[in-house]
Each structure stands twice: as C-alpha cells, then as structure tokens.
Design a protein around this motif. Structure first.
Motif, PDB file in Angstrom:
ATOM      1  N   LEU A 213      40.120  12.418  34.336  1.00  0.00           N
ATOM      2  CA  LEU A 213      39.540  11.951  33.085  1.00  0.00           C
ATOM      3  C   LEU A 213      40.584  11.405  32.122  1.00  0.00           C
ATOM      4  O   LEU A 213      40.354  10.396  31.448  1.00  0.00           O
ATOM      5  N   GLN A 214      41.724  12.074  32.043  1.00  0.00           N
ATOM      6  CA  GLN A 214      42.719  11.702  31.032  1.00  0.00           C
ATOM      7  C   GLN A 214      43.185  10.252  31.126  1.00  0.00           C
ATOM      8  O   GLN A 214      43.194   9.538  30.118  1.00  0.00           O
ATOM      9  N   PRO A 215      43.584   9.738  32.307  1.00  0.00           N
ATOM     10  CA  PRO A 215      43.996   8.341  32.346  1.00  0.00           C
ATOM     11  C   PRO A 215      42.865   7.368  32.030  1.00  0.00           C
ATOM     12  O   PRO A 215      43.109   6.303  31.441  1.00  0.00           O
ATOM     13  N   LEU A 216      41.631   7.720  32.388  1.00  0.00           N
ATOM     14  CA  LEU A 216      40.501   6.853  32.049  1.00  0.00           C
ATOM     15  C   LEU A 216      40.275   6.825  30.542  1.00  0.00           C
ATOM     16  O   LEU A 216      39.991   5.775  29.952  1.00  0.00           O
ATOM     17  N   LEU A 217      40.406   7.990  29.913  1.00  0.00           N
ATOM     18  CA  LEU A 217      40.264   8.043  28.457  1.00  0.00           C
ATOM     19  C   LEU A 217      41.440   7.357  27.766  1.00  0.00           C
ATOM     20  O   LEU A 217      41.276   6.750  26.698  1.00  0.00           O
ATOM     21  N   GLU A 218      42.605   7.456  28.355  1.00  0.00           N
ATOM     22  CA  GLU A 218      43.768   6.761  27.795  1.00  0.00           C
ATOM     23  C   GLU A 218      43.542   5.257  27.818  1.00  0.00           C
ATOM     24  O   GLU A 218      43.872   4.548  26.862  1.00  0.00           O
ATOM     25  N   ASN A 219      42.979   4.754  28.920  1.00  0.00           N
ATOM     26  CA  ASN A 219      42.617   3.340  28.983  1.00  0.00           C
ATOM     27  C   ASN A 219      41.585   2.986  27.916  1.00  0.00           C
ATOM     28  O   ASN A 219      41.663   1.930  27.275  1.00  0.00           O
ATOM     29  N   ALA A 220      40.589   3.879  27.762  1.00  0.00           N
ATOM     30  CA  ALA A 220      39.541   3.616  26.777  1.00  0.00           C
ATOM     31  C   ALA A 220      40.112   3.530  25.370  1.00  0.00           C
ATOM     32  O   ALA A 220      39.705   2.681  24.563  1.00  0.00           O
ATOM     33  N   VAL A 221      41.064   4.403  25.060  1.00  0.00           N
ATOM     34  CA  VAL A 221      41.696   4.387  23.737  1.00  0.00           C
ATOM     35  C   VAL A 221      42.549   3.131  23.569  1.00  0.00           C
ATOM     36  O   VAL A 221      42.456   2.412  22.553  1.00  0.00           O
ATOM     37  N   HIS A 246      28.512  12.792  38.648  1.00  0.00           N
ATOM     38  CA  HIS A 246      28.655  11.463  38.050  1.00  0.00           C
ATOM     39  C   HIS A 246      29.377  11.579  36.713  1.00  0.00           C
ATOM     40  O   HIS A 246      29.077  12.473  35.916  1.00  0.00           O
ATOM     41  N   ILE A 247      30.290  10.655  36.487  1.00  0.00           N
ATOM     42  CA  ILE A 247      31.034  10.606  35.232  1.00  0.00           C
ATOM     43  C   ILE A 247      30.998   9.173  34.719  1.00  0.00           C
ATOM     44  O   ILE A 247      31.444   8.245  35.419  1.00  0.00           O
ATOM     45  N   ASP A 248      30.455   8.977  33.529  1.00  0.00           N
ATOM     46  CA  ASP A 248      30.400   7.657  32.885  1.00  0.00           C
ATOM     47  C   ASP A 248      31.275   7.683  31.642  1.00  0.00           C
ATOM     48  O   ASP A 248      31.131   8.581  30.797  1.00  0.00           O
ATOM     49  N   ILE A 249      32.145   6.702  31.526  1.00  0.00           N
ATOM     50  CA  ILE A 249      32.977   6.557  30.325  1.00  0.00           C
ATOM     51  C   ILE A 249      32.807   5.127  29.818  1.00  0.00           C
ATOM     52  O   ILE A 249      33.038   4.169  30.563  1.00  0.00           O
ATOM     53  N   ARG A 250      32.389   5.009  28.564  1.00  0.00           N
ATOM     54  CA  ARG A 250      32.156   3.687  27.975  1.00  0.00           C
ATOM     55  C   ARG A 250      32.957   3.548  26.688  1.00  0.00           C
ATOM     56  O   ARG A 250      33.017   4.471  25.880  1.00  0.00           O
ATOM     57  N   ASN A 251      33.576   2.391  26.517  1.00  0.00           N
ATOM     58  CA  ASN A 251      34.345   2.110  25.313  1.00  0.00           C
ATOM     59  C   ASN A 251      34.112   0.668  24.890  1.00  0.00           C
ATOM     60  O   ASN A 251      33.629  -0.153  25.686  1.00  0.00           O
ATOM     61  N   PRO A 252      34.456   0.307  23.642  1.00  0.00           N
ATOM     62  CA  PRO A 252      34.283  -1.077  23.195  1.00  0.00           C
ATOM     63  C   PRO A 252      35.118  -2.046  24.025  1.00  0.00           C
ATOM     64  O   PRO A 252      36.153  -1.684  24.588  1.00  0.00           O
ATOM     65  N   LYS A 286      33.544   2.620  39.970  1.00  0.00           N
ATOM     66  CA  LYS A 286      33.065   1.266  39.682  1.00  0.00           C
ATOM     67  C   LYS A 286      33.225   0.968  38.197  1.00  0.00           C
ATOM     68  O   LYS A 286      33.139   1.869  37.361  1.00  0.00           O
ATOM     69  N   THR A 287      33.463  -0.291  37.890  1.00  0.00           N
ATOM     70  CA  THR A 287      33.604  -0.715  36.504  1.00  0.00           C
ATOM     71  C   THR A 287      32.582  -1.801  36.186  1.00  0.00           C
ATOM     72  O   THR A 287      32.229  -2.613  37.053  1.00  0.00           O
ATOM     73  N   VAL A 288      32.114  -1.803  34.953  1.00  0.00           N
ATOM     74  CA  VAL A 288      31.166  -2.802  34.470  1.00  0.00           C
ATOM     75  C   VAL A 288      31.685  -3.344  33.150  1.00  0.00           C
ATOM     76  O   VAL A 288      32.017  -2.570  32.240  1.00  0.00           O
ATOM     77  N   VAL A 289      31.769  -4.666  33.037  1.00  0.00           N
ATOM     78  CA  VAL A 289      32.201  -5.309  31.804  1.00  0.00           C
ATOM     79  C   VAL A 289      30.996  -5.976  31.165  1.00  0.00           C
ATOM     80  O   VAL A 289      30.435  -6.927  31.720  1.00  0.00           O
ATOM     81  N   GLY A 290      30.554  -5.472  30.021  1.00  0.00           N
ATOM     82  CA  GLY A 290      29.441  -6.057  29.294  1.00  0.00           C
ATOM     83  C   GLY A 290      29.928  -6.994  28.208  1.00  0.00           C
ATOM     84  O   GLY A 290      31.121  -7.317  28.120  1.00  0.00           O
ATOM     85  N   ASN A 291      29.008  -7.426  27.364  1.00  0.00           N
ATOM     86  CA  ASN A 291      29.385  -8.338  26.277  1.00  0.00           C
ATOM     87  C   ASN A 291      30.293  -7.662  25.262  1.00  0.00           C
ATOM     88  O   ASN A 291      31.219  -8.286  24.736  1.00  0.00           O
ATOM     89  N   ASP A 292      30.043  -6.383  24.990  1.00  0.00           N
ATOM     90  CA  ASP A 292      30.842  -5.685  23.983  1.00  0.00           C
ATOM     91  C   ASP A 292      31.263  -4.288  24.426  1.00  0.00           C
ATOM     92  O   ASP A 292      31.633  -3.465  23.602  1.00  0.00           O
ATOM     93  N   TYR A 293      31.171  -4.016  25.720  1.00  0.00           N
ATOM     94  CA  TYR A 293      31.565  -2.692  26.201  1.00  0.00           C
ATOM     95  C   TYR A 293      32.214  -2.792  27.579  1.00  0.00           C
ATOM     96  O   TYR A 293      32.017  -3.757  28.327  1.00  0.00           O
ATOM     97  N   TYR A 294      32.998  -1.767  27.880  1.00  0.00           N
ATOM     98  CA  TYR A 294      33.635  -1.617  29.194  1.00  0.00           C
ATOM     99  C   TYR A 294      33.272  -0.230  29.699  1.00  0.00           C
ATOM    100  O   TYR A 294      33.483   0.765  28.999  1.00  0.00           O
TER     101      TYR A 294
END
Length: 315
Positions: A213-221, A246-252, A286-294
């Motif tokens: 989780l930590q590196p994914l959250l570091e990316n999100a930050v 399942h683990i979902d992490i979403r950031n701007p 898996k990664t998803v890139v939306g209009n205003d979220y990752y």
C-alpha cells in the motif's frame, strides 16, 4: 501449434479451418490418452530422477500419438512419412514444454524468490525514507512538536523496514503502516491532503505482501496531491469478494502534468513483480486513467492468517 501448421499448409482461411478440424480429430484423442497414461503412472514418475522422468513422459506421449494414429489409419490413411512427422512434432512440443517448465521452476525457486523480494524491497525503502525525512525537516523549525511526533512515527516505520519482509504480512498491519505514512505526509501538505478510508468490509486477517500500500499511496500523494495547490482527495477502498481481496486507490489526475505520471511505472512494475512472486497469475494490478482521476486496482487471492490452535494441558 496445430493452428500454425494448418495455416502454413493451406492457402486460404476456409482450407485452414478444414485442416485444423481434421488435425483435431487426431490430436484430441491422442492428447486424452497421453493425459490418462501420465495420470496413471504419476506416482512412479515422481520417484524417478528428473531426466529419466522427462524421457518416460516423452515416450508415453509418443506412444499415445503413434497408437492413436495407427488406430485411426482407416479413416486417415498414413504412410511412413506421416508417422515420422508425428515423432518430430511430439519431440518438438515436449522439449518446448519441459524447457518452459524447467525455466519457470528455476525462476520461482525459493532461494531466488527470496533474493528477488529482498532486492525489490530495497528499492522501495530509500525513496520512502527520503520523502519522509524531508517532511519532518520541513516542520522542525515551524512546528517542533509535530516534528517530534512525526519522528516517533518514523521510528516505528524504521522497525518495519529494517525487518525481514520476504514473507506475507497481515492486511491490518499493512493498513496501519499506510496510515502512519499518510499522517507524516499530512504534516507536510496540511489541508491539501485529504484521505478517505473505506475499510468496513476489509478482512483484517488477510495476508498481503509487505509494503504494497505504501508505495501506491506515495504515488498518489506525489502525482495527485503535490502538483495542485487546491485540496485533493485520496480514496482507499479495501474489501473482500468471495475468495478474493480487492484494493482500490484513487487520486486526482492532472492532464497538464504531462510526463509527471510516468514515474508511476517503476512502483507499479515493482509491485506487479512481487505479486507474481507471491501469488503467480492469481493476483493482478490494473490502472485506470479518467478525466480527472487516476485509479489503481489490486486483486489477489484471500489467504487468512493461520493461527496456531491452543494445546490442551494433560493433568
């Protein structure tokens, strides 16, 4: 391989389909017979040395193919060249399959797996510690009390990072570590960092590779919060569905960032490789890139922590 042979031996698609269907009528019974023989002699094959076992397996498959070819010779006439072609195909396929499994076995051997996990773990620690120390340094003069608390949290994290992390850890500990990391980052970013946890359906006893989780959250930050001066939300949703975690992490997400998001690839590749070492093909990222979220989505098999049963005392 049957499809490739059919396509190579014909001039158009319809002829290739007919050739493949004709080949399948020979191949499938031979395949079933070979599987039945291998299942029948599996106990004896396990006791043989590797090379002898491979030779016996090849002979069993070869016998199955030649026997089935002879049985069906009335429907599919065969000459010496046909039998020779069968021997050649069986040899090529067996060598390819055994070679693949041999290399895969070496790649996934315990010693190599532990070494690769340690190497991957070492790539994460310096980056995390560098960012965390910068966060604390930025607070020492302005808010020394907060910096002191952050150093205490960082000391707890040091203990985790310095430990042997080649084994799986409980999801509860991993989430606690992630919360400590985000608390340190919140001291540096203030109100700009807003976190939303959804852990109502989280199985606390699930096993997960440490420092996932930590590196994914570091990316999100780094990619979702730091580029903007306005507040941004990081949403973490952890739940179990049947026998999967399942683990979902979403950031701007900011399109104007350009190549800023290219830095995600190193952490993603790191985590993908560690998931493969622990769970093989059962886990995915898996990664998803939306209009205003990752968004990052992890799915891995649910494996609970096994607790030792208490032993009864005999009076």
């Amino acid at each position: 391989m049957s499809i490739a042979v059919a396509v190579a031996a014909t001039e158009n698609f319809s002829e290739a389909i007919q050739r493949f269907t004709s080949n399948a009528a020979l191949l499938e019974p031979a395949l079933l017979m070979a599987l039945a023989l291998l299942a029948l002699f599996r106990d004896g094959l396990k006791s043989l040395p590797y090379r002898h076992g491979v030779m016996v397996c090849v002979l069993l498959v070869l016998f199955s193919c030649l026997a089935m070819r002879a049985v069906m010779s009335s429907l599919y006439p065969a000459n010496f060249s046909n039998y020779l072609r069968v021997v050649l195909y069986v040899f090529i396929l067996c060598v390819g399959q055994f070679g693949y499994f041999r290399l895969r076995g070496r790649a996934m051997s315990p010693l190599l797996t532990v070494a690769r996990l340690q190497a991957l773990q070492a790539r994460i620690r310096p980056h995390f510690l560098f960012n965390s120390l910068n966060a604390v340094l930025s607070l020492i003069r302005k808010e020394p009390r907060k910096a002191e608390r952050a150093l205490e949290d960082l000391a707890d994290l040091f203990r985790v990072f310095m430990a042997e992390n080649s084994d799986l850890c409980s999801l509860e500990k991993e989430v606690a570590l992630a919360r400590q990391y985000l608390s340190i980052e919140s001291l540096r970013l203030g109100d700009r960092l807003r976190v939303e946890w959804h852990t109502e359906r989280m199985p606390t006893d699930a096993l997960i590779p440490p420092l996932t989780l930590q590196p994914l959250l570091e990316n999100a930050v780094y990619h979702g919060i730091e580029p903007s001066i306005t507040p941004g939300w990081i949403s973490i949703n952890i739940f179990r569905s049947r026998e999967e975690l399942h683990i979902d992490i979403r950031n701007p997400y900011y399109k104007a960032g350009g190549g800023h998001h290219a830095g995600n690839k190193m952490a993603m590749g790191n985590i993908r490789e560690r998931l493969a070492l622990h769970f093989d093909a059962e886990a995915s990222l898996k990664t998803v890139v939306g209009n205003d979220y990752y968004q990052v989505h992890l799915s891995l098999p649910y494996r609970p922590v096994i607790t030792a049963k208490p032993t009864r005392k005999v009076s």
